[in-house]
Design a protein around this motif. Structure first.
Motif, PDB file in Angstrom:
ATOM      1  N   LEU A   1      -1.347  -1.388  -4.339  1.00  0.00           N
ATOM      2  CA  LEU A   1      -2.186   0.104  -4.484  1.00  0.00           C
ATOM      3  C   LEU A   1      -1.540   1.218  -4.473  1.00  0.00           C
ATOM      4  O   LEU A   1      -0.698   1.686  -3.644  1.00  0.00           O
ATOM      5  CB  LEU A   1      -3.007  -0.220  -3.025  1.00  0.00           C
ATOM      6  CG  LEU A   1      -4.163   0.954  -3.227  1.00  0.00           C
ATOM      7  CD1 LEU A   1      -5.528   0.463  -4.126  1.00  0.00           C
ATOM      8  CD2 LEU A   1      -4.828   0.671  -1.681  1.00  0.00           C
TER       9      LEU A   1
ATOM     10  N   VAL B   1     -12.695   1.347  -5.952  1.00  0.00           N
ATOM     11  CA  VAL B   1     -11.409   0.539  -5.480  1.00  0.00           C
ATOM     12  C   VAL B   1     -11.861  -0.691  -4.860  1.00  0.00           C
ATOM     13  O   VAL B   1     -11.158  -1.784  -5.068  1.00  0.00           O
ATOM     14  CB  VAL B   1     -10.700   1.342  -4.442  1.00  0.00           C
ATOM     15  CG1 VAL B   1      -9.444   0.277  -3.706  1.00  0.00           C
ATOM     16  CG2 VAL B   1     -10.081   2.585  -5.026  1.00  0.00           C
ATOM     17  N   SER B   2     -13.041  -0.875  -4.163  1.00  0.00           N
ATOM     18  CA  SER B   2     -13.361  -1.999  -3.313  1.00  0.00           C
ATOM     19  C   SER B   2     -13.662  -3.014  -4.592  1.00  0.00           C
ATOM     20  O   SER B   2     -13.801  -4.283  -4.384  1.00  0.00           O
ATOM     21  CB  SER B   2     -14.441  -1.856  -2.333  1.00  0.00           C
ATOM     22  OG  SER B   2     -15.719  -1.207  -3.170  1.00  0.00           O
TER      23      SER B   2
ATOM     24  N   VAL C   1      -1.107  10.067  -1.829  1.00  0.00           N
ATOM     25  CA  VAL C   1      -2.622   9.450  -1.618  1.00  0.00           C
ATOM     26  C   VAL C   1      -3.003   9.978  -0.270  1.00  0.00           C
ATOM     27  O   VAL C   1      -3.869   9.098   0.145  1.00  0.00           O
ATOM     28  CB  VAL C   1      -2.210   7.877  -1.697  1.00  0.00           C
ATOM     29  CG1 VAL C   1      -1.606   7.418  -3.149  1.00  0.00           C
ATOM     30  CG2 VAL C   1      -1.264   7.598  -0.571  1.00  0.00           C
TER      31      VAL C   1
ATOM     32  N   THR D   1      -4.457   4.438  -7.934  1.00  0.00           N
ATOM     33  CA  THR D   1      -5.138   5.405  -6.789  1.00  0.00           C
ATOM     34  C   THR D   1      -5.376   7.032  -7.602  1.00  0.00           C
ATOM     35  O   THR D   1      -5.721   7.874  -6.946  1.00  0.00           O
ATOM     36  CB  THR D   1      -4.188   5.621  -5.695  1.00  0.00           C
ATOM     37  OG1 THR D   1      -3.004   6.102  -5.754  1.00  0.00           O
ATOM     38  CG2 THR D   1      -4.066   4.272  -4.882  1.00  0.00           C
TER      39      THR D   1
ATOM     40  N   SER E   1     -10.964  -0.802   2.178  1.00  0.00           N
ATOM     41  CA  SER E   1     -11.177  -1.570   0.834  1.00  0.00           C
ATOM     42  C   SER E   1     -10.255  -2.624   1.124  1.00  0.00           C
ATOM     43  O   SER E   1     -10.636  -3.983   0.721  1.00  0.00           O
ATOM     44  CB  SER E   1     -11.068  -0.828  -0.251  1.00  0.00           C
ATOM     45  OG  SER E   1     -11.851   0.363  -0.363  1.00  0.00           O
ATOM     46  N   ALA E   2      -8.755  -2.373   1.396  1.00  0.00           N
ATOM     47  CA  ALA E   2      -7.896  -3.551   1.665  1.00  0.00           C
ATOM     48  C   ALA E   2      -8.145  -4.457   2.602  1.00  0.00           C
ATOM     49  O   ALA E   2      -8.081  -5.748   2.638  1.00  0.00           O
ATOM     50  CB  ALA E   2      -6.459  -2.915   1.852  1.00  0.00           C
TER      51      ALA E   2
ATOM     52  N   ILE F   1       0.763  -1.153  -0.151  1.00  0.00           N
ATOM     53  CA  ILE F   1      -0.150  -0.068   0.091  1.00  0.00           C
ATOM     54  C   ILE F   1       0.996   1.184  -0.195  1.00  0.00           C
ATOM     55  O   ILE F   1       1.903   1.483   1.036  1.00  0.00           O
ATOM     56  CB  ILE F   1      -0.985   0.135   1.174  1.00  0.00           C
ATOM     57  CG1 ILE F   1      -1.823  -1.197   1.113  1.00  0.00           C
ATOM     58  CG2 ILE F   1      -1.744   1.541   1.283  1.00  0.00           C
ATOM     59  CD1 ILE F   1      -2.957  -1.292   2.207  1.00  0.00           C
TER      60      ILE F   1
ATOM     61  N   GLU G   1      -9.101   3.682   1.109  1.00  0.00           N
ATOM     62  CA  GLU G   1      -8.209   2.657   0.525  1.00  0.00           C
ATOM     63  C   GLU G   1      -7.829   1.549   1.686  1.00  0.00           C
ATOM     64  O   GLU G   1      -7.713   0.244   1.247  1.00  0.00           O
ATOM     65  CB  GLU G   1      -7.012   3.009  -0.235  1.00  0.00           C
ATOM     66  CG  GLU G   1      -7.467   3.884  -1.367  1.00  0.00           C
ATOM     67  CD  GLU G   1      -6.246   4.798  -1.996  1.00  0.00           C
ATOM     68  OE1 GLU G   1      -5.287   4.721  -1.279  1.00  0.00           O
ATOM     69  OE2 GLU G   1      -6.354   5.430  -2.981  1.00  0.00           O
ATOM     70  N   GLN G   2      -7.694   1.905   2.760  1.00  0.00           N
ATOM     71  CA  GLN G   2      -7.346   0.976   3.926  1.00  0.00           C
ATOM     72  C   GLN G   2      -8.414   0.240   4.048  1.00  0.00           C
ATOM     73  O   GLN G   2      -8.224  -1.038   4.345  1.00  0.00           O
ATOM     74  CB  GLN G   2      -6.965   1.948   5.263  1.00  0.00           C
ATOM     75  CG  GLN G   2      -5.696   2.607   5.242  1.00  0.00           C
ATOM     76  CD  GLN G   2      -5.329   3.119   6.435  1.00  0.00           C
ATOM     77  OE1 GLN G   2      -5.954   4.042   6.774  1.00  0.00           O
ATOM     78  NE2 GLN G   2      -4.318   2.648   7.289  1.00  0.00           N
TER      79      GLN G   2
ATOM     80  N   ILE H   1     -13.159   6.800  -6.461  1.00  0.00           N
ATOM     81  CA  ILE H   1     -12.667   5.939  -5.278  1.00  0.00           C
ATOM     82  C   ILE H   1     -13.580   5.064  -4.798  1.00  0.00           C
ATOM     83  O   ILE H   1     -12.854   3.870  -4.141  1.00  0.00           O
ATOM     84  CB  ILE H   1     -12.376   7.059  -4.027  1.00  0.00           C
ATOM     85  CG1 ILE H   1     -11.436   6.611  -3.027  1.00  0.00           C
ATOM     86  CG2 ILE H   1     -13.656   7.588  -3.660  1.00  0.00           C
ATOM     87  CD1 ILE H   1     -10.843   7.590  -2.316  1.00  0.00           C
TER      88      ILE H   1
ATOM     89  N   ARG I   1      -7.156  10.359  -0.115  1.00  0.00           N
ATOM     90  CA  ARG I   1      -8.133   8.934   0.012  1.00  0.00           C
ATOM     91  C   ARG I   1      -7.596   7.661   0.656  1.00  0.00           C
ATOM     92  O   ARG I   1      -8.008   6.686   0.310  1.00  0.00           O
ATOM     93  CB  ARG I   1      -8.057   8.530  -1.643  1.00  0.00           C
ATOM     94  CG  ARG I   1      -7.001   8.404  -2.367  1.00  0.00           C
ATOM     95  CD  ARG I   1      -7.250   8.568  -3.806  1.00  0.00           C
ATOM     96  NE  ARG I   1      -5.943   8.426  -4.577  1.00  0.00           N
ATOM     97  CZ  ARG I   1      -4.881   9.292  -5.037  1.00  0.00           C
ATOM     98  NH1 ARG I   1      -5.534  10.500  -4.422  1.00  0.00           N
ATOM     99  NH2 ARG I   1      -4.011   9.056  -5.514  1.00  0.00           N
TER     100      ARG I   1
END
Length: 339
Positions: A219, A283-284, A128, A250, A138-139, A122, A135-136, A280, A131
């Motif tokens: 990511l 991403v998921s 980044v 991203t 989603s990961a 990541i 993103e965290q 955004i 967002r």
């Protein structure tokens, strides 16, 4: 035998011949036992060594896991609409290793249930920050849905100027989620160093009990401004580790940038796929597609023609006979082991 031991033997031989013979027999037995004991391998490097290790590629990098005369490749097939195809047979493909058909195909089957070794990389650089929280999460959702207890393993690596392992390989979703939440954005971007490190110092040194599928999910926006290794050196290391690299951009600007082309190059060279979720919330969805693809692949094992253990890069090409209807994604090649 040391000088002290020699003196003892001489004295024993003069004073008590029988004792001397017993002592000599014992020493011989000890020497034989020591000779039969295998040497211990050099201890693996620790994550603390990562910054120094990336100044230049190592001269004694482990070679890709190719048997004396066997190559294993995992690949994905999609139709012309991008939908995965999972019901093809060996006869539906042509294979070339260094532009020559293999001497023998030893196995071919759909691989939907191999254990996974996943590295989640990541980007935690300043670029980044806006967002990063989304993103965290989603990961974390991806890891919760993908990593199976007592079967798969994953690690979390954040990177800005240097890579940092916030959670080493584990099958615990809770520990992995904690590792993701430990990441804090800030600093420059050393993307190539992070990929190089994750493959060389983690995946290549991770034990495998049997056939395992290795994947890196990266990511990032693809912009690199601090790496010591080049993009191609990072790709080479991923190929040596037999890691399929999936990249999730991203960049939410609405158009592909220079960094997106970098992410495409890395994914394409390793048989992976590049995702560009310009919104955004998508991403998921990219993570969900990667999860599905990891369970919908083929595996082939073959004996290459004219194989030489000379350390050179050998190309791999797998093509569907009906190439107008089906597209194959596989790593572009491998490094033969060196004698």
């Amino acid at each position: 035998m040391s000088g002290i031991s020699t003196i003892i033997i001489l004295r024993a031989s003069i004073a008590r011949p029988a004792a001397f013979l017993l002592l000599l027999a014992g020493l011989c037995f000890t020497c034989i036992a020591q000779t039969a004991t295998p040497q211990q391998s050099t201890p693996p490097q620790t994550p603390d060594q990562k910054a120094d290790d990336q100044d230049a590629p190592s001269s004694d990098i482990p070679r890709i896991r190719v048997g004396i005369n066997e190559v294993n490749v995992v690949f994905t097939v999609t139709d012309k609409h991008g939908k995965r195809v999972t019901d093809l047979k060996q006869r539906d493909f042509r294979i070339a290793d260094d532009s020559k058909p293999p001497v023998e195909v030893r196995s071919f089957h759909a691989e939907t249930n191999l254990p996974l070794q996943v590295g989640l990389l990541i980007d935690a650089s300043n670029s980044v920050r806006d967002r990063f929280k989304f993103e965290q999460e989603s990961a974390i959702e991806f890891l919760n849905q993908t990593i199976r207890l007592r079967y798969d393993q994953a690690m979390v690596v954040g990177f800005d100027a240097t890579p940092e392992v916030t959670q080493d390989f584990t099958d615990s979703a809770e520990k992995l989620a904690h590792g993701v939440r430990e990441l804090r954005p800030g600093g420059g971007t050393a993307l190539y160093d992070a990929l190089y490190y994750a493959c060389r110092d983690k995946l290549l040194k991770k034990a495998q009990a049997g056939p395992t599928r290795r994947a890196i999910i990266m990511l990032s926006d693809g912009e690199d401004n601090l790496s010591h290794v080049t993009r191609e050196e990072a790709i080479e290391m991923a190929q040596r580790a037999e890691a399929i690299v999936y990249t999730i951009s991203t960049n939410v600007s609405g158009s592909k940038g220079t960094g997106d082309k970098v992410l495409e190059r890395i994914a394409d060279a390793t048989g992976g796929r590049a995702f560009f979720p310009f919104q955004i919330r998508d991403v998921s969805n990219a993570f969900a597609e990667i999860q599905e693809e990891l369970r919908s692949q083929y595996a082939i094992s073959y004996k290459p023609a004219d194989f030489k253990p000379d350390g050179h890069f050998r190309t791999i090409e797998i093509v569907a006979n009906d190439h107008k209807s089906f597209r194959v994604r596989a790593r572009r090649g491998y490094y033969a082991p060196a004698q």
